[in-house]
Design an enzyme around this catalytic site. Structure first.
Site, PDB file in Angstrom:
ATOM      1  N   ASP A   1       0.807  -1.229   0.000  1.00 30.91           N
ATOM      2  CA  ASP A   1       0.000   0.000   0.000  1.00 30.91           C
ATOM      3  C   ASP A   1       0.836   1.273   0.000  1.00 30.91           C
ATOM      4  O   ASP A   1       0.430   2.301   0.544  1.00 30.91           O
ATOM      5  CB  ASP A   1      -0.969   0.018   1.201  1.00 30.91           C
ATOM      6  CG  ASP A   1      -1.885  -1.179   1.210  1.00 30.91           C
ATOM      7  OD1 ASP A   1      -2.247  -1.653   0.121  1.00 30.91           O
ATOM      8  OD2 ASP A   1      -2.236  -1.652   2.312  1.00 30.91           O
TER       9      ASP A   1
ATOM     10  N   GLY B   1      -4.617  -4.267  -3.804  1.00 29.75           N
ATOM     11  CA  GLY B   1      -5.589  -3.231  -4.127  1.00 29.75           C
ATOM     12  C   GLY B   1      -4.801  -1.995  -4.487  1.00 29.75           C
ATOM     13  O   GLY B   1      -4.174  -1.387  -3.626  1.00 29.75           O
ATOM     14  N   HIS B   2      -4.759  -1.669  -5.767  1.00 32.05           N
ATOM     15  CA  HIS B   2      -3.946  -0.552  -6.236  1.00 32.05           C
ATOM     16  C   HIS B   2      -4.877   0.564  -6.690  1.00 32.05           C
ATOM     17  O   HIS B   2      -5.710   0.359  -7.574  1.00 32.05           O
ATOM     18  CB  HIS B   2      -3.013  -1.002  -7.367  1.00 32.05           C
ATOM     19  CG  HIS B   2      -2.006  -2.031  -6.931  1.00 32.05           C
ATOM     20  ND1 HIS B   2      -1.086  -2.589  -7.770  1.00 32.05           N
ATOM     21  CD2 HIS B   2      -1.778  -2.594  -5.710  1.00 32.05           C
ATOM     22  CE1 HIS B   2      -0.331  -3.453  -7.100  1.00 32.05           C
ATOM     23  NE2 HIS B   2      -0.748  -3.478  -5.847  1.00 32.05           N
TER      24      HIS B   2
ATOM     25  N   LYS C   1       1.648   2.110  -5.075  1.00 36.53           N
ATOM     26  CA  LYS C   1       2.122   1.538  -6.350  1.00 36.53           C
ATOM     27  C   LYS C   1       1.178   1.892  -7.496  1.00 36.53           C
ATOM     28  O   LYS C   1       1.625   2.208  -8.599  1.00 36.53           O
ATOM     29  CB  LYS C   1       2.267   0.012  -6.213  1.00 36.53           C
ATOM     30  CG  LYS C   1       3.335  -0.397  -5.192  1.00 36.53           C
ATOM     31  CD  LYS C   1       3.439  -1.893  -5.045  1.00 36.53           C
ATOM     32  CE  LYS C   1       2.261  -2.507  -4.330  1.00 36.53           C
ATOM     33  NZ  LYS C   1       2.147  -2.159  -2.890  1.00 36.53           N
TER      34      LYS C   1
ATOM     35  N   GLN D   1       1.951  -6.141  -3.153  1.00 34.57           N
ATOM     36  CA  GLN D   1       2.371  -6.276  -1.753  1.00 34.57           C
ATOM     37  C   GLN D   1       3.665  -5.479  -1.540  1.00 34.57           C
ATOM     38  O   GLN D   1       3.838  -4.448  -2.175  1.00 34.57           O
ATOM     39  CB  GLN D   1       2.554  -7.754  -1.367  1.00 34.57           C
ATOM     40  CG  GLN D   1       1.247  -8.540  -1.308  1.00 34.57           C
ATOM     41  CD  GLN D   1       0.694  -8.963  -2.638  1.00 34.57           C
ATOM     42  OE1 GLN D   1       1.368  -9.553  -3.454  1.00 34.57           O
ATOM     43  NE2 GLN D   1      -0.572  -8.665  -2.899  1.00 34.57           N
TER      44      GLN D   1
HETATM   45  P1  GDP Z   1      -0.800   0.331  -3.473  1.00 37.25           P
HETATM   46  O1  GDP Z   1      -1.401  -0.942  -2.990  1.00 37.25           O
HETATM   47  O2  GDP Z   1       0.671   0.417  -3.237  1.00 37.25           O
HETATM   48  O3  GDP Z   1      -1.162   0.642  -4.911  1.00 37.25           O
HETATM   49  O4  GDP Z   1      -1.441   1.474  -2.591  1.00 37.25           O
HETATM   50  P2  GDP Z   1      -3.005   1.649  -2.244  1.00 37.25           P
HETATM   51  O5  GDP Z   1      -3.694   2.134  -3.465  1.00 37.25           O
HETATM   52  O6  GDP Z   1      -3.530   0.441  -1.573  1.00 37.25           O
HETATM   53  O7  GDP Z   1      -2.938   2.762  -1.124  1.00 37.25           O
HETATM   54  C1  GDP Z   1      -2.314   3.990  -1.343  1.00 37.25           C
HETATM   55  C2  GDP Z   1      -3.327   5.105  -1.065  1.00 37.25           C
HETATM   56  O8  GDP Z   1      -2.632   6.329  -0.973  1.00 37.25           O
HETATM   57  C3  GDP Z   1      -4.341   5.293  -2.179  1.00 37.25           C
HETATM   58  O9  GDP Z   1      -5.554   5.701  -1.612  1.00 37.25           O
HETATM   59  C4  GDP Z   1      -3.744   6.413  -3.024  1.00 37.25           C
HETATM   60  O10 GDP Z   1      -4.725   7.162  -3.720  1.00 37.25           O
HETATM   61  C5  GDP Z   1      -3.097   7.248  -1.960  1.00 37.25           C
HETATM   62  N1  GDP Z   1      -1.897   7.990  -2.360  1.00 37.25           N
HETATM   63  C6  GDP Z   1      -0.897   7.609  -3.206  1.00 37.25           C
HETATM   64  N2  GDP Z   1       0.081   8.542  -3.216  1.00 37.25           N
HETATM   65  C7  GDP Z   1      -0.306   9.518  -2.367  1.00 37.25           C
HETATM   66  C8  GDP Z   1       0.287  10.731  -1.925  1.00 37.25           C
HETATM   67  O11 GDP Z   1       1.389  11.104  -2.296  1.00 37.25           O
HETATM   68  N3  GDP Z   1      -0.429  11.471  -1.021  1.00 37.25           N
HETATM   69  C9  GDP Z   1      -1.645  11.089  -0.552  1.00 37.25           C
HETATM   70  N4  GDP Z   1      -2.254  11.875   0.333  1.00 37.25           N
HETATM   71  N5  GDP Z   1      -2.231   9.947  -0.945  1.00 37.25           N
HETATM   72  C10 GDP Z   1      -1.562   9.165  -1.824  1.00 37.25           C
HETATM   73  P1  IMO Z   2      -0.916  -4.189  -2.239  1.00 39.77           P
HETATM   74  O1  IMO Z   2      -0.450  -4.763  -3.551  1.00 39.77           O
HETATM   75  C1  IMO Z   2      -1.044  -4.619   2.099  1.00 39.77           C
HETATM   76  C2  IMO Z   2      -1.141  -8.686   3.695  1.00 39.77           C
HETATM   77  C3  IMO Z   2      -2.401  -9.078   4.421  1.00 39.77           C
HETATM   78  C4  IMO Z   2      -1.825 -10.037   5.445  1.00 39.77           C
HETATM   79  C5  IMO Z   2      -0.733 -10.759   4.659  1.00 39.77           C
HETATM   80  C6  IMO Z   2      -1.153 -12.099   4.084  1.00 39.77           C
HETATM   81  O2  IMO Z   2      -2.191  -3.457  -2.292  1.00 39.77           O
HETATM   82  O3  IMO Z   2       0.192  -3.437  -1.582  1.00 39.77           O
HETATM   83  P2  IMO Z   2      -2.730 -12.754   2.029  1.00 39.77           P
HETATM   84  O4  IMO Z   2      -4.181 -12.448   1.783  1.00 39.77           O
HETATM   85  O5  IMO Z   2      -1.807 -12.241   0.985  1.00 39.77           O
HETATM   86  O6  IMO Z   2      -2.485 -14.197   2.364  1.00 39.77           O
HETATM   87  O7  IMO Z   2      -2.390 -11.954   3.407  1.00 39.77           O
HETATM   88  O8  IMO Z   2      -0.376  -9.886   3.600  1.00 39.77           O
HETATM   89  N1  IMO Z   2      -1.333  -8.179   2.316  1.00 39.77           N
HETATM   90  C7  IMO Z   2      -1.254  -6.882   1.984  1.00 39.77           C
HETATM   91  N2  IMO Z   2      -1.092  -5.777   2.753  1.00 39.77           N
HETATM   92  N3  IMO Z   2      -1.129  -4.489   0.759  1.00 39.77           N
HETATM   93  C8  IMO Z   2      -1.263  -5.577  -0.022  1.00 39.77           C
HETATM   94  O9  IMO Z   2      -1.217  -5.516  -1.371  1.00 39.77           O
HETATM   95  C9  IMO Z   2      -1.368  -6.851   0.585  1.00 39.77           C
HETATM   96  N4  IMO Z   2      -1.530  -8.108   0.116  1.00 39.77           N
HETATM   97  C10 IMO Z   2      -1.484  -8.913   1.192  1.00 39.77           C
HETATM   98  O10 IMO Z   2      -3.034  -7.977   5.016  1.00 39.77           O
HETATM   99  O11 IMO Z   2      -1.186  -9.318   6.474  1.00 39.77           O
HETATM  100 MG    MG Z   3      -2.947  -1.621  -1.808  1.00 38.32          MG
END
Ligand code: GDP
Ligand code: IMO
Ligand code: MG
Length: 425
Positions: free
Chosen positions: A13, A40-41, A16, A221
């Site tokens: 998270d 979840g991206h 990415k 991840q």
């Molecule tokens: P990922 O799994 O690495 O793709 O990240 P996620 O999408 O799960 O979570 C990142 C969250 O941070 C999302 O809600 C993005 O919209 C938000 N985000 C990404 N870059 C920034 C930033 O520079 N500032 C803020 N405030 N939010 C950001």
């Molecule tokens: P993105 O790509 C954050 C975590 C779960 C749990 C562990 C194992 O959005 O960064 P699983 O369901 O993979 O067997 O769970 O890994 N986890 C993540 N945490 N971002 C993710 O993906 C994750 N994918 C798995 O919360 O701790």
């Molecule tokens: Mg994510």
């Protein structure tokens, strides 16, 4: 060989989705190489947020071929649902989306086992999407690859073998195994949608690379969730580090030009497991609110804490990071003085290493650095950031031993300071 790998340097998270979306603007191909719908991206389209779980974050770019490679585990139902959701948005796509016929299928009993285990004492805090049990089947050499959907009779035999192996476990966990016929009825429904997308993705990616096209490998991840290099057993079941791109996509390491590691300006983690710099106080709550730190897959509140520089140094090493993309710097606005973990105390000694094998016993050593009050969202150059924010970036670069190639100051595409394009230079 303009191939670049993007990996999470923390516990996932890190942003990415946003960064891959930016980098794919002039990419021919974007490849997801590991994990499954546990990812979840988040992408931002105008005023709307779109969260992709299986399809690569280059999906918004009409000319970028999207590849789901064989290192992934794919829930056929979720893939179809995700594609339908994208269709509803009316996204015009001129380049294909290709799914590896060798990626493993997440089947209903995998999801069932994941959910049942999470009810028990050994719960890890998984996303309950069936990811772990599917990789277990892959390693046990009884997995069902998506290519099996081309021949449903053969697929049925493979499903029956895997289900038989899981049946005692399901019963021991208090569950009822589903019937093969029921599983097959579900697969028969989605097969006509999935089969036309299947292909030999290793060859397709290899050809693009040989033709000198820009290819981006999108990690899922993060480093500390990697099955080998993460905080085992609180990890996911795949190789989330940069090496996973080669294994999961079927390309050689010598063909990768650069590896970019993503780190937030602080830390978060969702699910169980050690998190030494975690904050259990008001500051942690403030970071969660300011950063909107709620899981994009499960909606769970993310645990929050200060930036962990030994962990980042570790990520630089195990991924061979060339550059950092520092995200969510804006979230630190108005947080007062900032604490940064620079070392650990372990058994009365100070170490600069991340004590991955001893995290429960290790105590973070913090340095306090000045914060800032200014909003950062409008900055497009480093010079437009307040001095304290610039010093914070310099501290990270110095301590991590890796330069910042991008700084993100908001969730929108344009709220970004690009310092170096990883495909150039
Ligand atoms: P990922 O799994 O690495 O793709 O990240 P996620 O999408 O799960 O979570 C990142 C969250 O941070 C999302 O809600 C993005 O919209 C938000 N985000 C990404 N870059 C920034 C930033 O520079 N500032 C803020 N405030 N939010 C950001
Ligand atoms: P993105 O790509 C954050 C975590 C779960 C749990 C562990 C194992 O959005 O960064 P699983 O369901 O993979 O067997 O769970 O890994 N986890 C993540 N945490 N971002 C993710 O993906 C994750 N994918 C798995 O919360 O701790
Ligand atoms: Mg994510």
């Amino acid at each position: 060989m303009p191939a670049v790998v993007i990996v999470g340097a923390q516990w996932g998270d890190e942003g990415k989705g946003k960064i891959v979306d930016i980098y794919t603007e002039d990419c021919s191909m974007v490849v997801r190489y590991g994990g499954g719908p546990n990812a979840g991206h988040t992408l931002v389209v105008g005023q709307d947020k779109l969260i992709v779980r299986l399809v690569p974050s280059g999906i918004l770019r009409p000319h970028t071929t999207c590849v789901l490679a064989q290192g992934m585990v794919i829930d056929p139902d979720r893939l179809v649902t995700e594609l339908d959701e994208l269709d509803k948005r009316g996204l015009v796509r001129e380049s294909p989306l290709v799914v590896s016929d060798r990626a493993h299928a997440i089947l209903p009993f995998h999801i069932l086992v994941d959910g049942l285990r999470e009810k028990g004492a050994g719960a890890l805090g998984t996303t309950k999407r069936g990811v772990g049990p599917t990789y277990e089947d892959k390693a046990a050499r009884r997995g069902v690859m998506l290519g099996a959907l081309r021949d449903l009779k053969r697929c049925e035999r493979l499903v029956a073998v895997a289900l038989e192996a899981w049946t005692p476990t399901i019963r021991a966990l208090g569950g009822t195994p589903p019937a093969v016929a029921e599983i097959m009825a579900g697969l028969e429904k989605v097969a006509p949608r999935i089969v036309p997308l299947l292909g030999d993705t290793s060859r397709i990616v290899g050809e693009a690379m040989s033709a000198n096209k820009r290819v981006l490998f999108e990690g899922a991840q993060g480093t500390l969730l990697d099955v080998d290099h993460g905080t085992y057993p609180y990890v996911t079941s795949s190789s989330a580090t940069a090496g996973g791109a080669c294994i999961g996509a079927g390309v050689g390491p010598s063909k990768i030009r650069a590896v970019v590691g993503l780190t937030k300006a602080y830390c978060t983690r969702v699910g169980g497991g050690p998190f030494p710099t975690e904050l259990h106080d008001e500051t942690g709550e403030r970071l969660r609110k300011a950063g909107d730190e709620f899981g994009s897959v499960t909606g769970r509140p993310r645990r929050t804490g200060w930036l962990d520089l030994p962990a980042l140094r570790y990520a630089v090493r195990v991924n061979g990071l060339d550059g950092l993309a520092l995200t969510k710097l804006d979230v630190l606005t108005g947080q007062g003085d900032l604490q940064v973990c620079v070392a650990y105390e372990l058994g009365g000694k100070i170490t600069r290493e991340f004590p991955i094998a001893d995290l429960e016993a290790a105590k973070p050593v913090y340095e306090t650095v000045p914060g800032w009050k200014e909003e950062l969202g409008k900055a497009r150059k480093l010079e437009e950031l307040p001095a304290a924010a610039r010093s914070y970036i310099q501290l990270i670069e110095r301590e991590a031993g890796c330069p910042a190639w991008l700084v993100s100051v908001g969730f929108r595409r344009d709220e970004t300071i690009v310092l170096r394009n990883p495909f150039e230079g």
